[in-house]
Write an enzyme that holds these catalytic residues in place. Structure first.
Site, PDB file in Angstrom:
ATOM      1  N   ARG A   1     115.345 -10.418 -92.735  1.00  0.00           N
ATOM      2  CA  ARG A   1     114.609  -9.633 -91.876  1.00  0.00           C
ATOM      3  C   ARG A   1     115.300  -9.892 -90.477  1.00  0.00           C
ATOM      4  O   ARG A   1     114.871 -10.954 -90.052  1.00  0.00           O
ATOM      5  CB  ARG A   1     113.113  -9.641 -92.178  1.00  0.00           C
TER       6      ARG A   1
ATOM      7  N   HIS B   1     112.646  -5.057 -81.882  1.00  0.00           N
ATOM      8  CA  HIS B   1     111.836  -6.092 -81.680  1.00  0.00           C
ATOM      9  C   HIS B   1     111.686  -6.542 -80.361  1.00  0.00           C
ATOM     10  O   HIS B   1     112.277  -7.795 -79.874  1.00  0.00           O
ATOM     11  CB  HIS B   1     112.408  -7.280 -82.549  1.00  0.00           C
TER      12      HIS B   1
ATOM     13  N   GLU C   1     105.506  -4.887 -84.381  1.00  0.00           N
ATOM     14  CA  GLU C   1     104.434  -5.153 -83.615  1.00  0.00           C
ATOM     15  C   GLU C   1     104.304  -4.291 -82.096  1.00  0.00           C
ATOM     16  O   GLU C   1     104.522  -5.063 -81.205  1.00  0.00           O
ATOM     17  CB  GLU C   1     104.562  -6.779 -83.199  1.00  0.00           C
TER      18      GLU C   1
ATOM     19  N   ASN D   1     102.256  -8.473 -90.373  1.00  0.00           N
ATOM     20  CA  ASN D   1     102.399  -9.729 -89.788  1.00  0.00           C
ATOM     21  C   ASN D   1     101.079 -10.275 -89.668  1.00  0.00           C
ATOM     22  O   ASN D   1      99.925  -9.837 -89.087  1.00  0.00           O
ATOM     23  CB  ASN D   1     103.061  -9.651 -88.464  1.00  0.00           C
TER      24      ASN D   1
ATOM     25  N   TYR E   1      99.057 -14.179 -88.781  1.00  0.00           N
ATOM     26  CA  TYR E   1      99.105 -15.651 -88.431  1.00  0.00           C
ATOM     27  C   TYR E   1      97.556 -16.472 -88.386  1.00  0.00           C
ATOM     28  O   TYR E   1      97.687 -17.624 -89.001  1.00  0.00           O
ATOM     29  CB  TYR E   1      99.630 -16.021 -86.964  1.00  0.00           C
TER      30      TYR E   1
ATOM     31  N   GLU F   1     105.739 -11.098 -91.600  1.00  0.00           N
ATOM     32  CA  GLU F   1     105.900 -12.530 -90.908  1.00  0.00           C
ATOM     33  C   GLU F   1     104.526 -13.074 -91.263  1.00  0.00           C
ATOM     34  O   GLU F   1     103.467 -12.596 -91.394  1.00  0.00           O
ATOM     35  CB  GLU F   1     105.760 -12.136 -89.458  1.00  0.00           C
TER      36      GLU F   1
HETATM   37  C1  GCO Z   1     105.516 -11.814 -83.042  1.00  0.00           C
HETATM   38  C2  GCO Z   1     106.651 -11.806 -83.377  1.00  0.00           C
HETATM   39  C3  GCO Z   1     107.817 -13.060 -83.359  1.00  0.00           C
HETATM   40  C4  GCO Z   1     107.041 -14.227 -82.883  1.00  0.00           C
HETATM   41  C5  GCO Z   1     105.985 -14.697 -83.988  1.00  0.00           C
HETATM   42  C6  GCO Z   1     105.391 -16.138 -83.590  1.00  0.00           C
HETATM   43  O1  GCO Z   1     104.751 -11.754 -84.093  1.00  0.00           O
HETATM   44  O2  GCO Z   1     105.165 -12.146 -82.237  1.00  0.00           O
HETATM   45  O3  GCO Z   1     107.258 -10.813 -84.329  1.00  0.00           O
HETATM   46  O4  GCO Z   1     108.892 -12.497 -82.602  1.00  0.00           O
HETATM   47  O5  GCO Z   1     107.904 -15.117 -82.741  1.00  0.00           O
HETATM   48  O6  GCO Z   1     104.946 -13.938 -84.285  1.00  0.00           O
HETATM   49  O7  GCO Z   1     104.850 -15.761 -82.376  1.00  0.00           O
END
Ligand code: GCO
Length: 484
Positions: free
Chosen positions: A94, A138, A183, A310, A312, A389
Site C-alpha cells: 500500500r 495521503h 484518514e 486504520n 492504533y 494500517e
Molecule cells: C496515519 C497515517 C500514517 C502515520 C501512521 C502513524 O495514520 O497518521 O496514515 O501516515 O504515519 O498512522 O502515525
C-alpha cells in the site's frame, strides 16, 4: 455507532498473544507507506511543492526541523525496496501517489515524469507478484490548491476528480485496489482545526467544510476512477476510527459527540448517504452546513469493495464543564477537543489512558481492534473490511551483530493480528492487513524521531535492515499462520 462501548462494560482484558492461528486462504498480508513519508526527491522531475513541504519548513512545526526532502530516498531506491518487499514475502504493498508529482499545481498540465515513476513502481510490484494498493491522497496537497483555499474550498474536490481521472487512465489497467483518501479525519481536523498538521490552520468552520469536501472528493474520485480504469480494480477509502471509552458522569454524551465528529461524519455519508443529524445539531453554532449541495450525498455514497480501517489505540473521553486548557491539544495524534466548538458550555476532553504505551504515548489495546471490526461489521454487514494500517513506534536499538531485536513491536503486532483473527472467527469479512510501516520514515510532526518500520532505516546512510518484527511478519505473510 456500535464500536462505542461504555468503559463500565469492559471487565477483563483477554490475553491476545496466541500463536498458530491460521488466517483464511487468500487473506492479504501487506505493508504500507506514504509518498511524503518515504520518497524524498522533493523537487525532482517536475514535482511541485505540497502543503507538507511548506509546513515542515515552517520553524517550530516539526520536531527538530525535520522535513521530507530526503526521507528514505525511496524515489531513488525503489528497485531495491521492491526487492526487499519480495524478500519479505509481502502479498501487497500500500503506497500513496504524490498529487504534486502528477499535477505540480494540482490542476492543469500533467507531469509525465510523475506518472512514469508510479507506473514503474506498479510494474515492479506486479513482476514480483505483489498487489499494488494505491492511495491517491495521503495528505500532500499541492500548495497551489491550498493557496486557493484548500479542502475548505469546493474547487479542491473538483481538482481531485480530475486528478483521479488522470490516474485511472494511467494505471487503472494494473492497480489492484484504488484507495481515494487516507484518514480524511486528519486532513480536516488536524489540518484545519487543531493545526498540528499541514496546512496548520485553526478554523473550526473550515475544518467541517473540509470534512464535506473530502467526502465529496472521495465520491467523485470513485466515479472518475471507475470511468477511466480499464482493468477491474477494487475501490476503497481508508478511515482512522476512534474506538472510544468514556469516564465520568457525561461519559455517554462525550462518546456520542466524538463518535459523531470522528467516525459517523465519514461512515454515514460514505456508506449510508446521509450526515448524522446529531452532528449537524452539535455543530450548529459553527456552521449551517450550507456547503452540502443538493445531490452531493448521492455522489459521496458510492459502493466500495473494501473499507480500509486504520487502528492504533483507543481514546478515552469525558465531558468537561467550561473550557479545558487541554482541549485543543489532546487526543489521538493531538486531536482537537472534538466538540470544543463555540456555543457549547461543556467540551469533551481526551483523558490519559492506562498503559502500556508505545513510543508515541498511545496505549496498547488489541481488544479495541477486535471491537472496532465487530462494530463495523454489525453496522455495515455487507461491507468487506481491510486493516490498512496497524503498527507501533518504539525506540529500537541495533544489536552489536547488526540485528534489530524489536520485541515490543513484534509483540504489538502479534496481539493485533490475534485480535483481527478473533474478529474473523466471529464472522467479520476481513480481507487483509497492512502493517504500518514497511520502513522507518518521516512521522509527520514528529519528524524522524518515531520509528514505525518493520525495516530499520539508518537516516545517515539510508541503509535498510530488516528488524526482528519484519522477519516474524515475513513468516506470517508466507504461511498465513501466526508464528510464535
Ligand atoms: C496515519 C497515517 C500514517 C502515520 C501512521 C502513524 O495514520 O497518521 O496514515 O501516515 O504515519 O498512522 O502515525
Amino acid at each position: 455507532m456500535s464500536q462505542v462501548t461504555d468503559s463500565a462494560t469492559i471487565t477483563d482484558s483477554p490475553d491476545y498473544r496466541d500463536a498458530g492461528l491460521v488466517f483464511p486462504p487468500g487473506f492479504t498480508f501487506g505493508s504500507a507507506t506514504a509518498s511524503y513519508q518515504v520518497e524524498g526527491a522533493f523537487d525532482e522531475d517536475g514535482r511541485g511543492p505540497s502543503i507538507w513541504d511548506t509546513f515542515s519548513k515552517t520553524p517550530g512545526k516539526v520536531w527538530n526541523g525535520d522535513t521530507g526532502d530526503v526521507a528514505c530516498d525511496h524515489y531513488h531506491r525503489v528497485d531495491a525496496d521492491l526487492d526487499l518487499m519480495k524478500e519479505l514475502g509481502l502479498g501487497a504493498y500500500r503506497f500513496s501517489i504524490a498529487w504534486p508529482r502528477i499535477m505540480p499545481t494540482g490542476t492543469g498540465a500533467v507531469n509525465q515524469a510523475g506518472i512514469d515513476f508510479y507506473s514503474r513502481l506498479v510494474d515492479g510490484l506486479l513482476e514480483r507478484g505483489i498487489r499494488p494498493v494505491a492511495t491517491l491522497y495521503h495528505w500532500d496537497l499541492p500548495q497551489a490548491l491550498e493557496d486557493a483555499g484548500g479542502w475548505p474550498a469546493r474547487a479542491t474536490a473538483d481538482a481531485f476528480e480530475r486528478y483521479a481521472e488522470v490516474m485511472g487512465a494511467a494505471m487503472g489497467d494494473r492497480v489492484h485496489t484504488w484507495t481515494t483518501l487516507n484518514e480524511p479525519w486528519c486532513s480536516a481536523y488536524l489540518g484545519y482545526g487543531q493545526g498540528g498538521h499541514a496546512p496548520g490552520r485553526h478554523e473550526p468552520a473550515a475544518a467541517l467544510a473540509a470534512v464535506h469536501h473530502l467526502n465529496l472528493a472521495h465520491g467523485r474520485a470513485v466515479q472518475a476512477l471507475r470511468a477511466t480504469s480499464s482493468g477491474d480494480p477494487d475501490y476503497s477509502i481508508t478511515l482512522n476510527f476512534h474506538v472510544l471509552r468514556g469516564v465520568g458522569d457525561g461519559a455517554a454524551e462525550a462518546m456520542r459527540r466524538i463518535d459523531g465528529l470522528a467516525n459517523r461524519v465519514f461512515t454515514h455519508p460514505l456508506l449510508a448517504g446521509e450526515y448524522p443529524a446529531d452532528v449537524i445539531a452539535d455543530t450548529a453554532a459553527v456552521t449551517d452546513w450550507s456547503f452540502v449541495h443538493d445531490g452531493d450525498l448521492a455522489v459521496i455514497n458510492q459502493p466500495i469493495d473494501v473499507l480500509g480501517v486504520n487502528y492504533y489505540s483507543t481514546a478515552t473521553v469525558r465531558l468537561w464543564d467550561g473550557v479545558s486548557p487541554k482541549q485543543m491539544n489532546d487526543g489521538h495524534k493531538g486531536a482537537p477537543g472534538g466538540t470544543a466548538w463555540p456555543g457549547s458550555d461543556q467540551v469533551v476532553e481526551f483523558v490519559e489512558q492506562p498503559g502500556p504505551y508505545t513510543e508515541m504515548g498511545w496505549n496498547i489495546a488489541p481488544e479495541g481492534l477486535e471491537e472496532l471490526l465487530l462494530g463495523l461489521h454489525a453496522e455495515f454487514p455487507d461491507q468487506p473490511l481491510m486493516v490498512t494500517e496497524n503498527g507501533a513506534a518504539f525506540a529500537d536499538e541495533v544489536a552489536p551483530d547488526g540485528s534489530v531485536p524489536d520485541l515490543e513491536r513484534l509483540d504489538y503486532l502479534r496481539r493485533h493480528f490475534t485480535a483481527a483473527h478473533r474478529a474473523i472467527e466471529q464472522g467479520v469479512d476481513l480481507r487483509g492487513y497492512f502493517v504500518w510501516s514497511l520502513l522507518d520514515n518521516f512521522e509527520w510532526g514528529y519528524g524522524y524521531a518515531k520509528r514505525f518500520g518493520i525495516v530499520r532505516v539508518d537516516f545517515d546512510t539510508l541503509e535498510r535492515t530488516v528488524k526482528d518484527s519484519g522477519l516474524w511478519y515475513s513468516r506470517l505473510a508466507r504461511t498465513g499462520v501466526l508464528p510464535a
